[in-house]
Every structure is written in C-alpha cells, then in structure tokens.
Write a protein that holds these residues in place. Structure first.
Motif, PDB file in Angstrom:
ATOM      1  N   GLY A  43       0.918  -0.819  -0.148  1.00 52.47           N
ATOM      2  CA  GLY A  43      -0.240   0.074   0.421  1.00 52.47           C
ATOM      3  C   GLY A  43       0.717   1.661  -0.067  1.00 52.47           C
ATOM      4  O   GLY A  43       1.965   1.038  -0.518  1.00 52.47           O
ATOM      5  N   CYS A  44      -0.118   2.261  -0.068  1.00 55.62           N
ATOM      6  CA  CYS A  44       1.149   3.513   0.349  1.00 55.62           C
ATOM      7  C   CYS A  44      -0.722   4.649   0.836  1.00 55.62           C
ATOM      8  O   CYS A  44      -1.417   4.696   0.339  1.00 55.62           O
ATOM      9  N   ASN A  45       0.545   5.681   1.644  1.00 57.60           N
ATOM     10  CA  ASN A  45      -0.243   6.166   2.318  1.00 57.60           C
ATOM     11  C   ASN A  45      -0.323   8.098   1.737  1.00 57.60           C
ATOM     12  O   ASN A  45      -0.473   8.838   1.885  1.00 57.60           O
ATOM     13  N   ARG A  46       0.561   8.329   0.307  1.00 59.26           N
ATOM     14  CA  ARG A  46       1.300   9.581   0.458  1.00 59.26           C
ATOM     15  C   ARG A  46      -0.058  10.027  -0.618  1.00 59.26           C
ATOM     16  O   ARG A  46      -0.338  11.093  -0.486  1.00 59.26           O
ATOM     17  N   PHE A  47      -1.206   9.649  -1.727  1.00 61.12           N
ATOM     18  CA  PHE A  47      -1.839   9.800  -2.179  1.00 61.12           C
ATOM     19  C   PHE A  47      -1.731  11.696  -2.590  1.00 61.12           C
ATOM     20  O   PHE A  47      -2.377  12.381  -2.382  1.00 61.12           O
ATOM     21  N   CYS A  48      -0.833  11.303  -3.796  1.00 60.40           N
ATOM     22  CA  CYS A  48      -0.353  12.034  -4.876  1.00 60.40           C
ATOM     23  C   CYS A  48      -1.083  11.751  -5.410  1.00 60.40           C
ATOM     24  O   CYS A  48      -1.666  11.048  -6.081  1.00 60.40           O
ATOM     25  N   THR A  49      -1.582  13.448  -6.119  1.00 59.23           N
ATOM     26  CA  THR A  49      -3.077  14.028  -6.609  1.00 59.23           C
ATOM     27  C   THR A  49      -3.457  12.868  -8.228  1.00 59.23           C
ATOM     28  O   THR A  49      -5.015  12.616  -8.337  1.00 59.23           O
ATOM     29  N   TYR A  50      -2.103  12.623  -8.541  1.00 55.29           N
ATOM     30  CA  TYR A  50      -2.392  11.821  -9.949  1.00 55.29           C
ATOM     31  C   TYR A  50      -2.854  10.137  -9.892  1.00 55.29           C
ATOM     32  O   TYR A  50      -3.293   9.436 -11.219  1.00 55.29           O
ATOM     33  N   CYS A  51      -1.745  10.061  -8.641  1.00 61.19           N
ATOM     34  CA  CYS A  51      -1.995   8.271  -8.482  1.00 61.19           C
ATOM     35  C   CYS A  51      -3.197   7.561  -8.501  1.00 61.19           C
ATOM     36  O   CYS A  51      -3.828   7.792  -7.024  1.00 61.19           O
ATOM     37  N   GLY A  93       8.159  -2.453  -2.095  1.00 62.66           N
ATOM     38  CA  GLY A  93       7.064  -1.421  -1.756  1.00 62.66           C
ATOM     39  C   GLY A  93       7.070   0.242  -2.206  1.00 62.66           C
ATOM     40  O   GLY A  93       7.898   0.404  -2.744  1.00 62.66           O
ATOM     41  N   GLN A  94       5.770   0.149  -2.477  1.00 67.37           N
ATOM     42  CA  GLN A  94       5.258   0.772  -3.290  1.00 67.37           C
ATOM     43  C   GLN A  94       5.439   2.784  -2.057  1.00 67.37           C
ATOM     44  O   GLN A  94       6.422   3.190  -3.480  1.00 67.37           O
ATOM     45  N   ASN A  95       6.393   2.447  -1.175  1.00 64.20           N
ATOM     46  CA  ASN A  95       7.311   3.361  -1.019  1.00 64.20           C
ATOM     47  C   ASN A  95       7.901   2.546   0.651  1.00 64.20           C
ATOM     48  O   ASN A  95       7.356   2.709   1.257  1.00 64.20           O
ATOM     49  N   ASN A 132       0.283  17.009  -4.509  1.00 65.04           N
ATOM     50  CA  ASN A 132       1.127  16.059  -3.763  1.00 65.04           C
ATOM     51  C   ASN A 132       1.944  16.082  -2.871  1.00 65.04           C
ATOM     52  O   ASN A 132       2.447  15.328  -1.834  1.00 65.04           O
ATOM     53  N   ARG A 133       3.440  15.975  -3.674  1.00 63.73           N
ATOM     54  CA  ARG A 133       4.498  15.710  -3.199  1.00 63.73           C
ATOM     55  C   ARG A 133       4.830  16.517  -2.317  1.00 63.73           C
ATOM     56  O   ARG A 133       5.068  17.430  -2.449  1.00 63.73           O
ATOM     57  N   ARG A 134       5.399  15.727  -0.977  1.00 67.17           N
ATOM     58  CA  ARG A 134       5.702  16.769   0.117  1.00 67.17           C
ATOM     59  C   ARG A 134       7.210  17.054   0.245  1.00 67.17           C
ATOM     60  O   ARG A 134       7.848  17.050   1.747  1.00 67.17           O
TER      61      ARG A 134
END
Ligand code: SAH
Ligand code: SF4
Ligand code: F3S
Length: 431
Positions: free
Chosen positions: A145-153, A189-191, A265-267
């Motif tokens: 999984g991934c918690n980052r929620f980049c707006t395009y992804c 891992g995706q992240n 939303n890349r932090r």
C-alpha cells in the motif's frame, strides 16, 4: 484444470503472480506457460495509466474470442470491481485477497461470478513460494500500500494503506530462499522507505537491509521505490557498512517545479530533493540514483517544464523513467485539475527529456570504458548475448553460457552506449 497467469505492471505484481501460482499449484491446479493451453487465464493487472488499463480490456476481448474463462487480479480488479463482470470475466480478486484465487478458480466452474476484495494477506506462507520467475533473484514485498496520495496516482486506491510485514517474517523468507540458492533479493514497496513506520518495534528499511545482509549466502540486496521525504540517511550509511547492499537508489522526483510538486501533493520542494541527493552522494560517492518524471501535469507551463529540464541536467540521474500525465478516475487531480496541456506539447516535452537523458546516460557511461566490474549474470537476451547487473544497477552484456546464470563474473567493459554496456568476461568469481 489448467491455469495460465499473465502479468502486467510493476515488480509487486510480478511477486503477486509468483504467490498466486504457488497457491494454485498447492491447490492441485496445473500452471501452464501459455494461454492457449489454459482452461482459465488470470490477468494480473495494472491501472497506473489509462493505457495500462486499456491493454487489459483488449486482452480480455482476445481471450473471450478464444472462449477462455477469465479471472482478474491486481490493480484493475480493485479499481473496477464488479464492473468487470460486464466484460465477461468469471472472477475478480483484489490485491489483498490474492490468496483467495484458488477458491475463485475452483468455484468459477459452476458459472458463478465471484469477487473477493477483503484483506487476507496474513494467511500467506511467503517462505514456501517456490514458483519464482528467477532461480537466483527473488522479489519480496515488505510493505503493502501507500499513504501518500499524490494527486495523480491510483495506487493508494488500488493497494490500500501502508502495512509492513514483520521483520522476522521477512528475514525468515530471505533465509529460506538463501538456503535454496537465492543470492539477490529486492525488497519492494510503493513507498519502501515507510517500511516499519506502522509497527511499534522500531523496525526500518535500514535495519532490514542491515540484518538481511548478515544472512549467509546473500550476495546482493536491492530496494524499490523510495519516496524523498520518507527516505532516511541511515540507508546510505548501512550501504557503507555492507558491500552486499546495492549502490542503487530509485528516488522518483516527478517534477522540477515547486508549484507543480505542490499540486501533485509531493511533500518536498525542489531544493529539499537536491539537498537529499547531495547528502546521499556525500555519504556514498559512487551511488547510482535513478528517477521518475511526469510531463504534462495539469497547469504545467513552459517555465515549469524548464525547471524539470534544469533539474535533470543538474542531478545526472543514472536512469530516468518518463511518463505523460494520464488522468486516473477517482484521484484528486482527475476531480479538480483540468488536463490542459495539449497532447502534442506533452509528447514534445517527453521527447526533449528522453534525448537529454540519453546524452547524460552516454556521458555517465564513459566512465565505465575499460573498467572491470563484478556482474551477477541474470539471463540471456534475444540477441544471443547474456546480461547482468553490477552493484550500481548498470546493465552489462557479454558472451556467456547458461551455466553462468546466477553466478558472479568479472567483466571488462569494451564498448559503451547510452543503454547497455558491452564487455568480455575475464574471470568467474563463484562456481
Ligand atoms: N511509488 C512510486 C511510483 C509508483 S507508480 C513513487 O512514488 O514514485 C510508478 C510511476 O508511474 C510514478 O513514479 C509516476 O512517474 C508514474 N505515474 C503514476 N501515476 C501516473 C499518472 N496518473 N500519469 C502518468 N504517470 C503516472
Ligand atoms: Fe503513487 Fe505517490 Fe504513493 Fe508513489 S508515493 S505510489 S506516486 S501515491
Ligand atoms: Fe500498476 Fe498497481 Fe503496480 S497500478 S504500477 S500494478 S501497484
């Protein structure tokens, strides 16, 4: 019943296919190498771009013409869920329910439409997966999984929230595989830098790399994909403590403009990214850094694009994956941002960067001319040559033989290109 599994998408999907095949074999199904021999074909799917998803639909169309039973797993299964039944498939199995596949195949015989989306991954016995695509290099998914929620992804929607596997379980898997002759491992891992952050035992990717490097017979360890603001400088530090950890970091930047990074939303900022790379390089000077970039994100102006170009020039990436922005249903960018860069302009920007990176690759590869490097032989290529990678993930091609696959050799580089390097074997290091 004969089953064929076809894989689209990333290494995580490759690893899921290996697991699915083992579970099917355990349940008594015969795994066949081509879809024509199969009674049922399972497509392990990718939804990262519109094109990836369309490939799946056209494959479904072809299979229906051949009157095959079809099952869908992977990211399109999660994205489209029961909508897939309209396309004539027999079952849909989500990314965290892949151990329901044998049950789905068994029950699809009766003409039932089955869908499994729940999380049952804790039931998988990872160390017993023998159906791996390589005999010496194993993928190991360590965080889902991934918690980052980049707006395009789409990935956070198809793979769910971050969930790390316990470090002892992963190390047991590494030990079991190393006992069976595996030498290289890639932690996925995706992240991947978030590994351990959701557990309370202080586990981290650096710790995992360090412990795994102590396992007997492990030769090389890789990890994918890193996220800049989660990346810890402990990683280059452990690289310096163990030669077994590859000098290769895939650290996607996605864009060079702070305005676009924010909209994505890349932090991290452009400056923070540059500082991170400088810090990594000051700890491990010969580290190889590769990256991903998206061109044509909504609102990307010529000036924004120029910032990406300047960043690519400055960073001197060893490899660059370029993608044209593709709106994905359900994501924030799809909902709120207009896909306003003209297609021709996206293509122009992409080919500009492709050419720039080609030049950089060629220049960086010059330093390999005449050098002797240690390569683990991976496989034979279509042109009759064999190829492998050095510790910096450089692809190197040479005349070899089947019995060298999985072994380490020294190769003297005689010819370079913007892509692979060519050389001759001067010594076989382990027999
Ligand atoms: N977790 C990784 C990458 C996951 S997807 C990361 O954070 O970088 C792999 C690559 O596909 C991304 O790096 C991105 O460059 C590209 N990608 C993802 N979504 C996309 C989209 N909607 N359009 C175009 N490229 C996309
Ligand atoms: Fe997607 Fe961003 Fe997560 Fe990578 S970090 S998988 S690009 S949401
Ligand atoms: Fe594709 Fe899913 Fe991997 S969208 S890139 S298969 S995580």
């Amino acid at each position: 019943m004969k089953v064929h599994v076809f894989t689209y998408g990333c290494q995580m999907n490759e690893n899921d296919t290996e697991i699915a095949k083992q579970l099917l074999a355990n349940a008594g199904f015969e795994i066949v190498p081509s879809e024509d021999e199969a009674d049922i074909v399972i497509l392990n799917t990718c939804a990262v771009r519109k094109k990836s998803e369309e490939k799946v639909y056209s494959h479904i169309g072809k299979l229906r013409k051949k009157h095959k039973k079809i099952g869908i797993m992977g990211c399109v299964a999660e994205k489209e869920k029961e909508n897939l039944f309209k396309r004539g498939v027999s079952f849909v199995v989500g990314t965290r329910a892949l151990n329901r596949i044998p049950e789905a195949v068994r029950n699809s015989k009766n003409g039932n439409k089955l869908i499994f989306l729940e999380d049952t991954l804790n039931e998988v016995e990872y160390q017993n997966i023998e159906t791996r695509s390589s005999k010496h290099h194993a993928w190991i998914t360590v965080i889902y999984g991934c918690n980052r929620f980049c707006t395009y992804c789409i990935v956070p929607y198809t793979r769910g929230r971050e969930k790390s596997r316990p470090i002892n379980e992963v190390l047991t898997e590494v030990e079991a595989l190393a006992d069976r002759g595996y030498k290289e491992f890639t932690f996925l891992g995706q992240n991947v830098d978030a590994y351990g952050k959701d557990s309370e035992d202080g586990t981290s990717l650096a710790k995992l790399l360090s412990e795994a490097s102590r396992v007997e017979n492990v030769k090389r360890l890789w990890f994918l994909t890193s996220y800049p603001s989660d990346f810890s400088l402990e990683i280059p530090q452990v690289m310096n403590q163990s030669e077994k950890i590859a000098r290769s970091i895939h650290l996607p930047v996605q864009h060079g403009s702070n305005r676009i990074l924010k909209a994505m939303n890349r932090r991290y900022s452009r400056e923070e990214y540059i500082e991170l790379i400088n810090n990594i390089r000051s700890i491990v000077p010969d580290v190889s850094i590769s990256s991903d970039i998206i061109v044509g994100f909504p609102g990307e102006t010529d000036e924004d694009f120029e910032e990406t170009v300047a960043l690519v020039e400055k960073m001197q990436f060893e490899r660059l994956n370029l993608a044209i922005y593709s709106p994905r249903e359900g994501t924030v960018a799809w909902k709120y941002l207009k896909d306003d860069v003209l297609h021709e302009e996206k293509v122009r920007r992409m080919s500009f960067l492709l050419n720039l990176q080609k030049r950089i690759n060629r220049e960086l590869n010059e330093s390999y001319q005449g050098r002797e490097v240690e390569v683990i032989v991976e496989s034979s290529a279509k042109n009759g040559l064999f190829y492998g990678r050095d510790v910096r993930n450089k692809i190197i091609s040479f005349n070899g033989s089947e019995e060298l696959i999985g072994k380490s050799v020294l190769v003297r580089i005689e010819k370079i290109s913007a892509g692979p390097l060519f050389g001759v074997i001067t010594k076989t290091l382990d027999i």
